[in-house]
Design a protein around this motif. Structure first.
Motif: not given
Ligand SMILES: [Zn+2]
Lengths: 423, 621
Positions: A19-24, A341-346, A405-407, A411-418
């Motif tokens: 997720d670019p926003a989270l990473t940045v 934090i907001g981005r994590i919730v989204v 914790m964040i990475i 990673r979990l989110d990457m699975g969804r996109k894939q």
């Protein structure tokens, strides 16, 4: 409910799926942290070698973090769901071992020392406990009674809380209570949850704060609740009754505390980190206040230099941001944290897997608690509880664990996109 | 419906997040924009936390007499922002009475610190520390000529005359490497720490704990008053006072006797193991080594002959010479290879396989018993004693016999360190068979190799402390022996004593026979002329010959002989015969300690002759 296609191995261009926003946001806060540490550590009376400069060490930690980051990104997302409990149990065992064999720093026996490096297992337990809570929520059927869910989740949170309290690190222990905030998103009555949390918080704060101040807070929240009840259909009588109950409770706790023998009291107040910090607090408030609109400029703070405050680059690091960055810089940093934090919730909301979603909420809760308590503490809003400002405070152990914790969530989110890409 | 509920819960969480952040933002706005109190505080009068220095613990002797204490001195401080462009270093050096290059050097270091940012421009910084009262008074009158300079009171160690320099150690400014280790313990640049000796070993106990003072400062770092009238200050807690076992009067007396001599004196109270005196000469003056011209003084001491920084009492290693015959006798008596009443006719020369290996230093009546042999310090007698002891036991081999003998030596506290407080201390040497195996090859050496051990020469090495301690065991007749100790009390805590348990099994009568020999040596033997009227004094001389320089004069004695209260070991390098220099020093010290002063014209004359004796310039004679 669980969708197995969420957890597939990423084969091609995995970085694109992050997720670019989270990473940045993660990288931006980390890099700002290094600059703030450099400025906060400029003490003219202590001479250090290049490799001992705190900001240099923090940069080294940033690179060390690459190793677990790559490992996590290369791993199968399903692994973390399967391993949630083993990892949780392993971290509990580490917490017990550190209590027996760990090094004592600042009165808490919570560190492992390896030469120049010190690691704090309680930092990593935050991540594993989040995984375990997420696994508990995900593994229960949708229609189990809220009581069961609550009981199981509370048990998962209570064990690390207890162990960390026994280590003598009360501040870090509270974080495990805060993870419980993620249950807001689960299928339990909100009122029940709020009541439990409030009772807990009131008991804790009753020991740290002055009784009348706490009473004001309780009444304040009660009024907020009444306001809320005008908008939503919440029984007003319940709000009034709970407020009164909490008010009485907040006065009973200090009374009961005063009945204790002096040496018992002393023990409790040491655990709570009471006393002696008024000076730091005043200095911190002066530092932040003197920053005014635009601050004194990077590394130009006078208030946070020359002094011999040991927590200058750790727990009280926000005072340097306030002094040198002013309202502009402080708001900027707070907005970055709010966005993170907001981005994590989204991102959590868009997860199909119950596990990933709850994990997202859990770490959002941890970050929220850390930021609010730490920043609030430097401004005298909350009692001085020694917990770090995520990714900013100097300390390899804390930086590494927040990064993992964040990475892990990325990673979990990457699975969804894939799985979306495949379908 | 489901979607709706989930949506609501997500909103609740987000509302919580937003609420908390808004709370933080409001407080930020309050502190940084609305609340004027905090702006003013930071801009003009800033409350600063200053460290206050604890008072360092003082060092006392066994009777509570001060040995090391603190005096007020003044640091010359510079405030860069108030200074003129070019400091008149020459004029400053003149006022201070210091060499120009030294003042220049310190000023340069200060400027370097200012330019590199390690020294704050707005804060006073000491450029020259520890000015004494007269210099600081002279400086105070001239301060107007040097804008930006000021004097600030501070404290420094001061010492009584003839304080035991090596034992105490001195104070020095902390250096960069040490700072790394000490930063976490509350030390910082410019602090003084103990260097060597007691000051270093008990650094933490002596130092005390820093305090905190809250003061209001203007932007130039000038003090404008105390924050909350000093009510929130934390007082520094002073360091612990240290009580040594040293007897200051005896220490100073021994040091005065050792003037112009190179050597060591150790005195022990054998009943308690407490060390009463430790004198090592040449030494240095502690007050000067910490004074204004310490740099120059330090250099001169480093280059002085005889290595004044060497502590001969604990780290000097000497061949004990004939003083060892006492120990040798006791070992032989204990092993029953010799008896105290055995006579041996001295031939003045001792031959072994046709070669002269030993001579008796003087003619004397034949020794009828071991006491008389000690009295005359008869070399052939003691060689016979040693031979019987080592070879008379029909051991499997010489090696076995020598090792047993060596272990018996160890039971007198040799070949090991004795103190438990971490002071630099040598262990001396008692050679075992493995030593000779290494030297000559296994079983390739004959008894002649170790012939000189029996009379205290060869590879045998003892520290003066070991000499005194081994005689303390004799003084106690092997009963209730305590390890030597130096510290009586730290703060309020009395230090416990350690019992010495490895004492050799020697009969009471044998001890008495040997002690009687020491009595005879003083009354009519090798130490004749050193008896103390009215006090029974005894001891054993030693004269260790050096092929290229005068002999080392040695003596170990004790008094009163019945129940000794003091054991004294004296070594005067190049002092000649044991009876001529070392024995008088021990004798005078014993009288001084037991009686309080030296009485009678003969004794006064002896004291005078010893005080003026110079054993340093033997080259010229
Ligand atoms: Zn003879």
């Amino acid at each position: 409910m669980r969708n197995n296609s969420d957890f597939r191995i990423i084969s091609e261009r995995p970085l694109r799926l992050m997720d670019p926003a989270l990473t940045v946001l993660y990288l931006a806060i980390s890099i700002i942290g290094i600059f703030v540490i450099r400025s906060a550590s400029m003490d003219q009376e202590v001479v250090l070698e290049f490799w001992e400069e705190p900001h240099i060490r923090q940069i080294v930690w940033l690179f060390i973090t690459l190793v677990p980051a790559i490992v996590i990104l290369a791993m199968d997302g399903a692994f973390f769901f399967k391993m949630a409990f083993p990892l949780y149990v392993a971290s509990l065992i580490l917490l017990i071992i550190v209590m027996l064999f760990g090094a004592e720093i600042n009165g808490a026996r919570s560190w492992f020392r390896f030469g120049p490096v010190a690691l704090q297992p309680s930092e990593f337990a935050k991540t594993t406990t989040s995984l375990a809570v997420a696994a508990v929520c995900a593994s229960l059927d949708q229609d189990v009674p809220p009581k069961t869910l609550l009981r199981n989740a509370a048990a998962v949170l209570f064990l690390p809380f207890l162990l960390v309290v026994l280590q003598g690190d009360f501040g870090s222990a509270l974080v495990f209570v805060a993870i419980g905030l993620c249950l807001i998103r689960e299928n339990i009555p909100l009122s029940l949850f709020f009541m439990a949390l409030l009772l807990l918080l009131v008991s804790l704060f009753a020991l740290i704060m002055k009784a009348w101040a706490l009473a004001l807070w309780v009444v304040g929240f009660g009024l907020l609740g009444l306001l809320y009840s005008m908008v939503r259909r919440v029984p007003r009588r319940m709000i009034i009754m709970s407020t009164v109950a909490l008010l009485i409770w907040s006065q009973v706790v200090p009374f009961a505390y005063n009945l204790l023998a002096p040496h018992q009291k002393e023990r409790i107040s040491v655990v709570l980190g009471k006393g002696g910090d008024d000076w730091n607090l005043l200095q911190s408030k002066i530092a932040i206040g003197s920053g005014k609109w635009t601050g004194k400029g990077y590394a130009k703070g006078t208030q946070t230099k020359f002094d011999f405050v040991p927590e200058q680059n750790t727990d009280f690091i926000f005072s340097t941001v306030g002094e040198e960055g002013g309202l502009l810089g402080s708001f900027g940093l707070l907005i970055l944290f709010a966005l993170l934090i907001g981005r994590i919730v989204v991102v959590a909301e868009r997860q199909r897997s119950h596990f990933s979603r709850t994990y997202g909420y859990a770490i959002a809760s941890i970050l929220l608690f850390h930021v609010f308590i730490n920043v609030g503490m430097t401004m005298g809003m909350v009692p001085v509880i020694g917990i770090p400002l995520p990714l900013i405070s100097y300390g390899g152990s804390s930086f590494l664990s927040f990064s993992i914790m964040i990475i892990l969530f990325i990673r979990l989110d990457m699975g969804r996109k894939q799985s979306l890409a495949l379908s | 419906m489901m979607e709706n509920a989930a949506h609501r819960r997500a909103s609740v969480f987000l509302v919580l997040v937003i609420t908390l952040f808004v709370l933080l933002a409001l407080q930020l706005f309050n502190l940084q924009v609305l609340d004027e109190r905090y702006h003013a505080a930071a801009e003009e009068n800033v409350v600063k936390q200053r460290r206050t220095e604890p008072v360092r613990g003082e060092i006392y002797d066994r009777h509570g007499e001060k040995i090391a204490y603190n005096i007020v001195v003044y640091d010359l401080e510079a405030l860069y922002v108030a200074m003129e462009e070019n400091l008149d270093v020459e004029a400053l050096a003149e006022v201070l009475g210091m060499p120009l290059f030294e003042v220049q050097e310190r000023y340069d270091v200060y400027l370097e610190g200012i330019n590199s940012g390690t020294i704050p421009k707005v804060r006073k910084y000491p450029i020259i520390r520890a000015l004494d009262t007269t210099t600081s008074m002279r400086m105070r009158e001239q301060l107007l000529d040097f804008p930006g300079l000021s004097l600030s009171p501070s404290s420094r160690r001061e010492y009584v005359q003839y304080a035991p320099a090596h034992l105490l150690g001195y104070m020095g400014e902390i250096n960069k490497n040490e700072l790394k280790e000490y930063t976490t313990k509350g030390y910082r640049m410019g602090d003084y720490i103990g260097r060597g000796g007691i000051e270093s070993e008990f650094e933490y106990a002596l130092r005390g704990t820093n305090g905190e003072a809250y003061i209001i400062e203007d932007v130039y770092g000038a003090e404008r008053g105390k924050y909350e009238e000093g009510n929130s200050d934390i007082q520094a807690s002073p360091g612990n006072d240290l009580y040594l076992t040293i007897d200051l009067v005896l220490q100073q007396y021994a040091r005065s006797l050792m003037e112009n001599k190179k050597g060591a004196v150790v005195a022990i109270d054998p009943r308690s193991g407490e060390i009463l005196t430790l004198v090592s000469t040449p030494d240095y003056n502690l007050s000067e080594i910490m004074g204004v011209n310490r740099g120059e003084y330090f250099r001169s001491i480093s280059n002085a002959p005889g290595n004044p920084f060497l502590d001969r009492t604990l780290t000097g290693q000497y061949q004990p010479g004939s003083t060892f015959k006492t120990i040798s006798a006791l070992i032989a008596l204990s092993s029953r290879t010799w008896s105290r009443n055995r006579s041996y006719v001295c031939q003045y020369v001792y031959r072994l396989s046709g070669q002269t290996v030993l001579k008796c230093s003087h003619t004397h009546e034949p020794a009828q018993n071991i006491g008389q042999a000690l009295m005359h310090s008869c070399n052939p007698y003691f060689w016979e004693v040693f031979k019987k002891c080592v070879y008379g036991l029909r051991k499997e081999s010489y090696a076995q016999a020598l090792d047993d003998w060596g272990n018996a030596c160890r039971s007198f506290g040799l070949d090991t360190t004795l103190l438990d407080i971490g002071m630099a201390e040598s262990k001396g040497n008692v050679p075992l068979s493995s030593y000779y195996d290494g030297l000559y090859g296994q079983k390739r050496w004959a008894p002649t190799a170790m012939i000189s051990l029996g009379i205290g020469q060869g590879e045998l090495l003892l520290t003066p402390l070991q000499m005194a301690f081994s005689y303390s065991i004799v003084a106690n007749r092997g009963q209730k022996v305590l390890y030597p100790s130096l510290i009586r009390q730290i703060g309020q805590n009395a230090q416990s004593k350690r019992e010495y348990k490895d004492v050799l099994d020697v009969s009471w009568r044998d001890y008495e026979a040997v002690i009687d020999g020491m009595r005879l040596a003083v009354s009519s033997g090798t130490a004749k002329g050193n008896s103390i009227p009215g006090i029974s004094f005894g001891g054993k001389t030693g004269t260790v010959e050096k092929w290229d320089q005068p002999s080392h004069s040695m003596f170990v004695g004790m008094a009163p002989l019945k129940e000794p209260e003091i054991v004294i070991a004296v070594i005067v390098e190049n002092g000649g015969a044991g009876g001529s220099t070392a024995a008088p020093i021990a004798s005078l010290m014993a009288e001084k300690y037991l009686r309080g002063s030296v009485l009678g014209p003969n004794r006064k004359a002896l004291e005078y002759s010893i005080k003026i004796k110079n054993t340093l310039n033997w080259d010229e004679k």
